[in-house]
Design a protein around this motif. Structure first.
Motif, PDB file in Angstrom:
ATOM      1  N   THR A 125       0.822  -1.203   0.000  1.00 46.79           N
ATOM      2  CA  THR A 125       0.000   0.000   0.000  1.00 46.79           C
ATOM      3  C   THR A 125       0.858   1.255   0.000  1.00 46.79           C
ATOM      4  O   THR A 125       0.604   2.203  -0.754  1.00 46.79           O
ATOM      5  N   ILE A 126       1.911   1.279   0.825  1.00 45.78           N
ATOM      6  CA  ILE A 126       2.794   2.447   0.868  1.00 45.78           C
ATOM      7  C   ILE A 126       3.626   2.533  -0.410  1.00 45.78           C
ATOM      8  O   ILE A 126       3.825   3.612  -0.969  1.00 45.78           O
ATOM      9  N   TRP A 127       4.091   1.377  -0.879  1.00 43.25           N
ATOM     10  CA  TRP A 127       4.938   1.377  -2.080  1.00 43.25           C
ATOM     11  C   TRP A 127       4.193   1.930  -3.289  1.00 43.25           C
ATOM     12  O   TRP A 127       4.743   2.729  -4.057  1.00 43.25           O
ATOM     13  N   LYS A 128       2.946   1.537  -3.472  1.00 43.05           N
ATOM     14  CA  LYS A 128       2.224   1.908  -4.697  1.00 43.05           C
ATOM     15  C   LYS A 128       1.839   3.381  -4.724  1.00 43.05           C
ATOM     16  O   LYS A 128       1.467   3.890  -5.783  1.00 43.05           O
ATOM     17  N   ARG A 129       1.909   4.066  -3.578  1.00 44.25           N
ATOM     18  CA  ARG A 129       1.597   5.500  -3.584  1.00 44.25           C
ATOM     19  C   ARG A 129       2.571   6.271  -4.454  1.00 44.25           C
ATOM     20  O   ARG A 129       2.258   7.336  -4.966  1.00 44.25           O
ATOM     21  N   GLY A 130       3.781   5.740  -4.598  1.00 43.35           N
ATOM     22  CA  GLY A 130       4.759   6.359  -5.477  1.00 43.35           C
ATOM     23  C   GLY A 130       5.390   7.610  -4.899  1.00 43.35           C
ATOM     24  O   GLY A 130       5.285   7.900  -3.710  1.00 43.35           O
ATOM     25  N   ASP A 180       5.733  11.566  -1.449  1.00 43.33           N
ATOM     26  CA  ASP A 180       5.654  11.577   0.004  1.00 43.33           C
ATOM     27  C   ASP A 180       7.071  11.546   0.588  1.00 43.33           C
ATOM     28  O   ASP A 180       8.065  11.734  -0.103  1.00 43.33           O
ATOM     29  N   TRP A 232       8.795   9.064   1.871  1.00 44.78           N
ATOM     30  CA  TRP A 232       9.506   7.792   1.842  1.00 44.78           C
ATOM     31  C   TRP A 232      10.592   7.777   0.772  1.00 44.78           C
ATOM     32  O   TRP A 232      10.396   8.278  -0.344  1.00 44.78           O
ATOM     33  N   ARG A 236      12.244   5.250  -1.646  1.00 46.53           N
ATOM     34  CA  ARG A 236      11.923   3.935  -2.210  1.00 46.53           C
ATOM     35  C   ARG A 236      13.095   3.441  -3.058  1.00 46.53           C
ATOM     36  O   ARG A 236      13.550   4.149  -3.957  1.00 46.53           O
TER      37      ARG A 236
END
Length: 272
Positions: A198-203, A206, A208, A210
């Motif tokens: 869920t966090i990864w797909k936000r792209g 934000d 984070w 990645r």
């Protein structure tokens, strides 16, 4: 409280030994440079992406292939913090207590290389390591009802994050509310599910960092081995474990994209 630095014995010889430093030299060469610490103190030569991970900030998502070295890299980060940040607390959450204990074994092995000997636990937690400066690393079991009660956390690590339950992620996040500690999530994918996906797909956009590392970008994994794995494993297993792909659940009738297309903001609802 004395700070420790690790040097080779006078007069040559093998191994390393600890000696106290005065407060004047407390900010030594390695406290502010984890990569230099890894290279010169541990003999670990990180590749470009491993160095990027070690130098990353407070919120890190690492999506990597099997055998890339995520446990070693993360253990070095945890060890460095526990040694150089007085009374720091590093928590390691995994799908199971066994997984957390394996992580701590890597930490103990690295610490032994520094001449610290066999480190004891903190006396409160069964899976833990206590360092001379008061820093601790605690490995947590994979049950949400047994991971609460911690505070003052400097670094919270989710190892094999795609396999850690959402409930554990939600229960543990508040431990960073006051301390402002770092949050690192490292994993190989396991479907389009859970907090890691869920966090990864936000792209982008934000806070984070990645970092994605498929096996084809890891020079330590021979191309011939990957070719054999591609032939021997089911396609979806190879793509997940080595190519870092988030795949639809096996047997799913509708894909995530198909479900998303069922909804639109372009059509206004009828007004009765």
């Amino acid at each position: 409280m004395s700070t420790l630095i690790w040097d080779r014995p006078e007069g040559g010889g093998r191994g390393v030994q600890a000696r106290p430093l005065s407060a004047r030299l407390a900010a030594d060469l390695y406290r502010d440079d984890v990569v230099r610490f890894a290279r010169e103190r541990l003999g670990f030569e990180p590749d470009a992406l491993q160095e990027e991970v070690l130098r990353s900030g407070d919120r890190v998502l690492l999506c990597c292939s099997r055998q890339w070295g995520k446990t070693t890299v993360t253990a070095i980060k945890a060890l460095h913090m526990a040694m150089y940040v007085p009374r720091s607390l590093v928590l390691v959450a995994s799908p199971s207590e066994r997984q957390s204990r394996l992580f701590l074994r890597v930490v103990r092995t690295l610490a032994f290389q520094l001449g610290l000997g066999l480190l004891k636990g903190d006396g409160d937690n069964r899976s833990s390591v206590q360092f001379p400066g008061g820093g601790r690393i605690v490995g947590l079991p994979g049950r949400p009802d047994t991971v609460v009660g911690f505070s003052g956390v400097s670094l919270l690590i989710f190892d094999e994050a795609a396999r850690v339950s959402d409930e554990i992620f939600e229960v543990l996040n508040p431990v960073l509310a006051v301390s402002g500690g770092a949050l690192w999530c490292m994993s190989t994918p396991k479907g389009k599910r859970g907090f890691f996906y869920t966090i990864w797909k936000r792209g982008a956009g934000d806070e984070w960092v990645r970092i994605a590392v498929p096996a084809t970008e890891c020079a330590r994994i021979p191309a011939a081995f990957l070719e054999r794995q591609k032939r021997d494993l089911p396609d979806r297993k190879f793509r997940q474990e080595y190519m870092c792909e988030f795949l639809e659940p096996e047997g799913a009738v509708f894909t995530e994209a198909m479900l998303a297309n069922l909804f639109t903001d372009a059509v206004k609802p009828l007004d009765y």
